[in-house]
Design a protein around this motif. Structure first.
Motif, short mmCIF file in Angstrom:
data_model
loop_
_atom_site.label_atom_id
_atom_site.label_comp_id
_atom_site.label_asym_id
_atom_site.label_seq_id
_atom_site.Cartn_x
_atom_site.Cartn_y
_atom_site.Cartn_z
N GLN A 407 0.83 -1.21 0.00
CA GLN A 407 0.00 0.00 0.00
C GLN A 407 0.87 1.26 0.00
OE1 GLN A 407 -3.14 0.16 -0.64
NE2 GLN A 407 -3.15 -2.09 -0.69
N ALA A 408 1.91 1.21 0.84
CA ALA A 408 2.78 2.38 0.93
C ALA A 408 3.49 2.64 -0.40
CB ALA A 408 3.80 2.18 2.04
N MET A 409 3.91 1.55 -1.05
CA MET A 409 4.63 1.72 -2.32
C MET A 409 3.70 2.21 -3.45
SD MET A 409 7.77 1.12 -1.95
CE MET A 409 7.90 1.59 -0.26
N LEU A 410 2.42 1.81 -3.35
CA LEU A 410 1.48 2.21 -4.40
C LEU A 410 0.97 3.64 -4.22
CD1 LEU A 410 -0.67 -1.04 -4.81
CD2 LEU A 410 0.87 -0.03 -6.49
N HIS A 411 0.94 4.10 -2.96
CA HIS A 411 0.38 5.43 -2.69
C HIS A 411 1.40 6.27 -1.93
CE1 HIS A 411 -3.40 3.67 -3.91
NE2 HIS A 411 -3.14 2.67 -3.09
N ARG A 413 1.25 9.07 -0.65
CA ARG A 413 0.80 9.80 0.55
C ARG A 413 0.93 8.94 1.81
NH1 ARG A 413 -4.83 8.37 1.01
NH2 ARG A 413 -5.28 7.18 -0.87
N PHE A 414 0.82 7.60 1.68
CA PHE A 414 0.99 6.74 2.85
C PHE A 414 2.44 6.80 3.36
CE2 PHE A 414 -2.74 4.05 1.37
CZ PHE A 414 -3.57 4.56 2.35
N MET A 415 3.34 6.91 2.39
CA MET A 415 4.76 6.98 2.77
C MET A 415 5.07 8.29 3.48
SD MET A 415 7.60 5.57 0.23
CE MET A 415 6.77 5.35 -1.31
N ASN A 416 4.32 9.34 3.10
CA ASN A 416 4.58 10.66 3.68
C ASN A 416 3.85 10.87 5.01
OD1 ASN A 416 6.12 11.18 1.49
ND2 ASN A 416 4.58 12.37 0.39
N LEU A 417 2.91 9.96 5.29
CA LEU A 417 2.08 10.15 6.49
C LEU A 417 2.89 10.24 7.78
CD1 LEU A 417 -0.94 10.48 6.24
CD2 LEU A 417 -1.22 8.10 6.96
N PRO A 418 3.74 9.24 8.07
CA PRO A 418 4.54 9.36 9.30
C PRO A 418 5.70 10.33 9.12
CG PRO A 418 4.96 7.25 8.24
CD PRO A 418 3.99 7.97 7.37
N MET A 441 19.05 3.32 11.30
CA MET A 441 18.72 4.17 10.14
C MET A 441 18.26 5.53 10.63
SD MET A 441 16.77 1.76 7.47
CE MET A 441 16.67 2.84 6.09
N GLU A 442 18.61 6.54 9.90
CA GLU A 442 18.20 7.91 10.25
C GLU A 442 17.49 8.50 9.03
OE1 GLU A 442 17.70 10.68 12.94
OE2 GLU A 442 19.07 9.04 13.46
N PHE A 443 16.16 8.60 9.12
CA PHE A 443 15.40 9.15 7.98
C PHE A 443 15.58 10.67 7.92
CE2 PHE A 443 13.47 5.05 8.33
CZ PHE A 443 13.07 4.74 7.04
N PHE A 448 10.62 13.17 0.57
CA PHE A 448 11.08 13.42 -0.79
C PHE A 448 10.19 14.46 -1.48
CE2 PHE A 448 10.68 12.39 -5.33
CZ PHE A 448 12.00 12.54 -5.72
N ASN A 449 8.86 14.32 -1.26
CA ASN A 449 7.93 15.27 -1.89
C ASN A 449 8.16 16.70 -1.43
OD1 ASN A 449 5.48 12.73 -1.78
ND2 ASN A 449 6.51 13.52 -3.60
N GLN A 450 8.42 16.85 -0.11
CA GLN A 450 8.69 18.20 0.42
C GLN A 450 9.94 18.79 -0.23
OE1 GLN A 450 8.67 16.90 4.51
NE2 GLN A 450 7.07 18.40 5.03
N LEU A 451 10.98 17.98 -0.30
CA LEU A 451 12.24 18.46 -0.90
C LEU A 451 12.03 18.85 -2.36
CD1 LEU A 451 14.67 15.83 0.64
CD2 LEU A 451 14.58 18.25 1.19
#
Ligand code: SF4
Length: 459
Positions: A407-411, A413-418, A441-443, A448-451
């Motif tokens: 789901q996260a890979m398809l949408h 916005r799900f990846m950007n939610l957290p 890991m340090e996110f 990516f969208n914001q950048l």
């Protein structure tokens, strides 16, 4: 997680942290890597040879029923008896029957992974029959009460000092003995065993269909002695060992030698066509060949995984596997370890209990790269994972994890939610299987969208 998988995980974690173990394995695999290129020089075009070997095995496995019948008819004509065993239990029962008929108390045995697969030594011991391993590596492992560590080099995880200490503890020799002196001790002990043995047991590197023969290749001469001295010779072989013709050996013997040990040809190569014939001086009076299925027909029936039956047990994929080198052979808890073991074990045993082995891979493809008969091992590992999901034996946790991932890979916005903190927590704390063995890991704080928006606007 089932018990087998839990044990695998715990053993893998222990071994991966064991630096001494890693040192010994790297040393021994380093020696292997140094000699294989020399062995390969005997072929004008090693890739064509591998391709040809794969084609021959493809033909042999594709017509397995007729090839095996041809083998049986030809070797039976010379007085050998072929026994078909569907399971390990059947094979053990048939061997015990032969032992009882011959009033056998003592057996000499040469290296055979199939006998490990059916736990023959333990079974014979429980039935008061002594079964002595005569291959030096196997003898060392038997003295130590351990199964083989590697399909070609059973004691690969032991240094020469380890072996000297083992001999000192078990046989009372000087712990300062050199490898040559230790070999002499083993040799003297084993010579007596050959003379006492009622039955000799060997495996088979190849079963030759057209002339009805068993081909055995080895470096110490112990298999030759095991089948020639005792009155009865028993061969135990998986049905996939078949090759169509004697002429195919010209290709398979050098190929196996090079990929197994870096040699151009193994030192002793025997073609056994039956028991002693009238007028012959040497050889056993009786010969039995136990042809074992034990799950191999599951692989045969599976069009995609069938090519794993082409394996000639050279061990090259184990030596090339970064996972094997870290967790070691015993962690797999099966006779066939490394990439090929991970591919075939779930089919030979049980997908649900053994599917975790298919995940013990970085899928780097090194195993496929080095395979003597070009089996697509890393793709078959993926195939096993796929089958586990299709069979519904994948764990709930895994199913949900992949659903969420999809789901996260398809949408986007799900990846950007957290936010970054949340992502860090999930990966570094919530998924211990990821974070235990990796640096944290340090996110990045911004997605990516914001950048992208900051740089290019809403394009
Ligand atoms: S799968 Fe290939 S490399 Fe691995 S043991 Fe079999 S033949 Fe050798």
């Amino acid at each position: 997680m089932n018990k087998t998988e839990l044990e695998f995980q715990s053993q893998a974690a222990t071994k991966a942290a064991d630096k001494i173990h890693r040192q010994k394995i790297n040393f021994n695999i380093g020696r292997y890597n140094a000699v294989v290129p020399t062995g390969k020089q005997q072929f004008m075009d090693v890739n064509t040879v591998r391709e040809k070997a794969k084609n021959i095995k493809w033909r042999a496995i594709g017509s397995l029923d007729t090839q095996l019948e041809k083998f049986e008819a030809a070797i039976s004509r010379r007085g050998a008896r072929v026994i078909w065993a569907e399971t390990a239990e059947e094979a053990r029962g048939e061997i015990l029957k032969i032992c009882r008929q011959k009033n056998c108390r003592s057996i000499v045995k040469s290296k055979s992974m199939v006998t490990e697969e059916i736990h023959l030594n333990d079974f014979l011991e429980k039935n008061n029959i002594e079964s002595v391993e005569t291959d030096l590596g196997e003898y060392i492992q038997q003295l130590d009460g351990e199964p083989p560590y590697h399909i070609v080099t059973p004691a690969m995880h032991k240094s020469k000092e380890d072996v000297a200490q083992l001999f000192a503890n078990k046989l009372g020799t000087d712990p300062a003995f050199t490898p040559e002196q230790l070999t002499q001790v083993a040799r003297q002990t084993l010579r007596k065993k050959y003379l006492q043995a009622d039955i000799g047991i060997t495996g088979a590197n190849f079963l030759i269909a057209d002339i009805g023969a068993v081909a055995v290749t080895e470096n110490e001469g112990n298999a030759r002695l095991s089948c020639a001295w005792p009155r009865v010779h028993v061969v135990i072989a998986g049905i996939e060992k078949i090759i169509p013709s004697l002429t195919d050996l010209a290709l398979f013997w050098p190929l196996l030698a090079t990929y197994g040990t870096g040699q151009r040809l193994t030192v002793y190569n025997s073609i056994i066509t039956g028991p002693k014939q009238p007028g012959e001086q040497d050889g056993p009076e009786e010969m039995y060949i136990v042809l074992l299925d034990n799950g191999r027909t599951n692989l045969l029936a599976d069009a995609r995984s069938r090519e794993s039956l082409y394996c000639i047990r050279c061990g090259a994929c184990l030596n090339a596997c970064p996972v094997y080198k870290n967790i070691g052979g015993h962690t797999y808890a099966t006779p066939y370890s490394g990439p090929i073991g991970s591919v075939i074990t779930p089919h030979l045993k049980d997908m649900e209990e053994w599917k975790h082995l298919s995940y013990a891979s970085s899928l780097c493809g090194n195993c496929t790269e080095v395979c003597a008969v070009k089996i697509n091992l890393h793709e078959l590992l993926l195939e096993n994972r796929h089958e586990a999901v299709e069979d519904g034996v994948a764990g709930l946790q895994e199913k949900y994890a992949w659903k969420m991932w999809k789901q996260a890979m398809l949408h986007r916005r799900f990846m950007n939610l957290p936010n970054a903190r949340m992502k860090n927590w999930v990966v570094n704390k919530f998924l211990p299987s990821w974070s235990n063995d990796r640096t944290k890991m340090e996110f990045p704080k911004k997605s990516f969208n914001q950048l992208w928006r900051e740089k290019y606007g809403n394009r």
